[in-house]
Motif scaffolding. Sequence first.
Motif, PDB file in Angstrom:
ATOM      1  N   UNK A 107      -5.400 -17.780 -82.301  1.00  0.00           N
ATOM      2  CA  UNK A 107      -5.913 -18.486 -81.133  1.00  0.00           C
ATOM      3  C   UNK A 107      -4.940 -19.544 -80.610  1.00  0.00           C
ATOM      4  N   UNK A 108      -3.901 -19.824 -81.373  1.00  0.00           N
ATOM      5  CA  UNK A 108      -2.940 -20.847 -80.942  1.00  0.00           C
ATOM      6  C   UNK A 108      -1.795 -20.268 -80.122  1.00  0.00           C
ATOM      7  N   UNK A 109      -1.857 -18.997 -79.763  1.00  0.00           N
ATOM      8  CA  UNK A 109      -0.823 -18.433 -78.887  1.00  0.00           C
ATOM      9  C   UNK A 109      -0.687 -19.287 -77.627  1.00  0.00           C
ATOM     10  N   UNK A 110       0.526 -19.623 -77.269  1.00  0.00           N
ATOM     11  CA  UNK A 110       0.764 -20.298 -75.992  1.00  0.00           C
ATOM     12  C   UNK A 110       0.977 -19.212 -74.943  1.00  0.00           C
ATOM     13  N   UNK A 111      -0.128 -18.731 -74.408  1.00  0.00           N
ATOM     14  CA  UNK A 111      -0.098 -17.533 -73.588  1.00  0.00           C
ATOM     15  C   UNK A 111      -1.150 -17.700 -72.509  1.00  0.00           C
ATOM     16  N   UNK A 112      -0.726 -17.925 -71.257  1.00  0.00           N
ATOM     17  CA  UNK A 112      -1.700 -18.245 -70.229  1.00  0.00           C
ATOM     18  C   UNK A 112      -1.998 -17.031 -69.336  1.00  0.00           C
ATOM     19  N   UNK A 113      -2.933 -17.230 -68.420  1.00  0.00           N
ATOM     20  CA  UNK A 113      -3.385 -16.128 -67.569  1.00  0.00           C
ATOM     21  C   UNK A 113      -2.273 -15.662 -66.633  1.00  0.00           C
ATOM     22  N   UNK A 114      -1.489 -16.576 -66.106  1.00  0.00           N
ATOM     23  CA  UNK A 114      -0.409 -16.183 -65.198  1.00  0.00           C
ATOM     24  C   UNK A 114       0.581 -15.261 -65.897  1.00  0.00           C
ATOM     25  N   UNK A 115       0.939 -15.597 -67.149  1.00  0.00           N
ATOM     26  CA  UNK A 115       1.870 -14.754 -67.890  1.00  0.00           C
ATOM     27  C   UNK A 115       1.246 -13.386 -68.181  1.00  0.00           C
ATOM     28  N   UNK A 116      -0.045 -13.386 -68.532  1.00  0.00           N
ATOM     29  CA  UNK A 116      -0.731 -12.123 -68.798  1.00  0.00           C
ATOM     30  C   UNK A 116      -0.745 -11.241 -67.549  1.00  0.00           C
ATOM     31  N   UNK A 117      -1.081 -11.822 -66.408  1.00  0.00           N
ATOM     32  CA  UNK A 117      -1.099 -11.055 -65.154  1.00  0.00           C
ATOM     33  C   UNK A 117       0.280 -10.489 -64.824  1.00  0.00           C
ATOM     34  N   UNK A 119       2.733  -9.741 -66.922  1.00  0.00           N
ATOM     35  CA  UNK A 119       3.075  -8.659 -67.844  1.00  0.00           C
ATOM     36  C   UNK A 119       2.299  -7.387 -67.525  1.00  0.00           C
ATOM     37  N   UNK A 120       1.026  -7.524 -67.186  1.00  0.00           N
ATOM     38  CA  UNK A 120       0.221  -6.350 -66.870  1.00  0.00           C
ATOM     39  C   UNK A 120       0.709  -5.678 -65.586  1.00  0.00           C
ATOM     40  N   UNK A 135      -5.615  -3.760 -67.387  1.00  0.00           N
ATOM     41  CA  UNK A 135      -6.431  -4.765 -66.710  1.00  0.00           C
ATOM     42  C   UNK A 135      -6.542  -5.991 -67.621  1.00  0.00           C
ATOM     43  N   UNK A 136      -6.423  -7.183 -67.021  1.00  0.00           N
ATOM     44  CA  UNK A 136      -6.575  -8.433 -67.757  1.00  0.00           C
ATOM     45  C   UNK A 136      -7.942  -9.043 -67.447  1.00  0.00           C
ATOM     46  N   UNK A 137      -8.707  -9.356 -68.484  1.00  0.00           N
ATOM     47  CA  UNK A 137      -9.940 -10.127 -68.314  1.00  0.00           C
ATOM     48  C   UNK A 137      -9.706 -11.581 -68.680  1.00  0.00           C
ATOM     49  N   UNK A 138      -8.888 -11.814 -69.690  1.00  0.00           N
ATOM     50  CA  UNK A 138      -8.518 -13.145 -70.162  1.00  0.00           C
ATOM     51  C   UNK A 138      -7.200 -12.982 -70.910  1.00  0.00           C
ATOM     52  N   UNK A 139      -6.476 -14.055 -71.152  1.00  0.00           N
ATOM     53  CA  UNK A 139      -5.186 -13.912 -71.852  1.00  0.00           C
ATOM     54  C   UNK A 139      -5.285 -13.137 -73.161  1.00  0.00           C
ATOM     55  N   UNK A 140      -6.409 -13.262 -73.870  1.00  0.00           N
ATOM     56  CA  UNK A 140      -6.536 -12.577 -75.159  1.00  0.00           C
ATOM     57  C   UNK A 140      -7.380 -11.303 -75.080  1.00  0.00           C
TER      58      UNK A 140
END
Length: 348
Positions: A107-117, A119-120, A135-140
């Motif tokens: 849960x401590x990943x420094x991984x935000x929604x912008x980065x997830x979007x 990458x997807x 499809x991204x619903x949330x970073x995790x």
Amino acid sequence: MRNSAVSLLIPGLFEAFDGIDPSLFPEMPSVTRLVSRAKRSSLPTLPNPESRLLDLLCPDCQLSKELPTAALRWRHDFAEPPMTPVICADPVYLRADQTELRLFADETFRFDRDMADELVTKLNELYAEDPLTFVVAAPDRWYICLQQAAEIATQPLSAVLGQNVSDYLPQGKDARYWRGLFNEIQMFLNTELSMRSGSHTLPNSLWFHGMGTLPAVPTKAPRDFRLLSNQSFAQGVACWLSMPIEALPDTADSLVQGDGVQGDGQSIYIVLDQLAAPVAYGDFTAWGQQLEILEKNWIAPLLKQLKKRRIRQLNLYTNRHEKNTLTTYNIMNIFSRKTPFHQLCRAL
């Protein structure tokens, strides 16, 4: 409220941690009191905590062998059922450990929604000719939408935490494609994120799981209960059963108003899964810290409410195939012999 029954689902509560000095285990007086005075009954063997939750809330549901995690979570994440077959594709971190690759979902990943979007978007460009969409619903929480269901058997993320992934990769007719996709995405994420991580850990792979078929809700699905959890799977189950989705409070005390638990006559299910990751990773120190929080914030307050007859029954489910039931009657059994917590961990 006085007629309410409260059920706690706490996977990872009793763990042996072989090689640890028994004196280092926390005492857990409320847990030992509960177990020593409770009536214990056996339950059907189920492979994971998610299956146990489904069995408790909807015992008559005819579920496929593969957990429908993706469809359940999608219902919660997007407020509607998926229009095509979906599979979870959750970001994870694979760590090389001698000859193994061990999986972590921290849960401590420094991984935000912008980065997830971002990458997807790149993944959808990379696999534009394949019959799938990321499809991204949330970073995790990521998904892959498919044109038709894949013929594979997968393992839920909870079963793979801390394990060697080679023992849990997809099986079945389409396994070769999905194993290849698993390897390709590792290379893609390692390339994309290698220059961004700095001192922080970032996911370097995706874990595919949970493509089971979601059946229709039975007409006799129970309606007189509440489910409290911050777990995305549990929230998806609540959405599927048309239950109010309630976030987990910090302590059991916030469930109580006046002379009892809110929701008189209801069955209240509470999912407390903060021990699962420490157990999976073999982190005894983190496990002990979380145990003491559970003892103080949940077990002790609920025992107090039971003793005052503000609830009528307290049930405890762990990852063992059993149910411990404590009522306003047997909580007064002062002659029961309490077993030290470290012995419960190695005996139950």
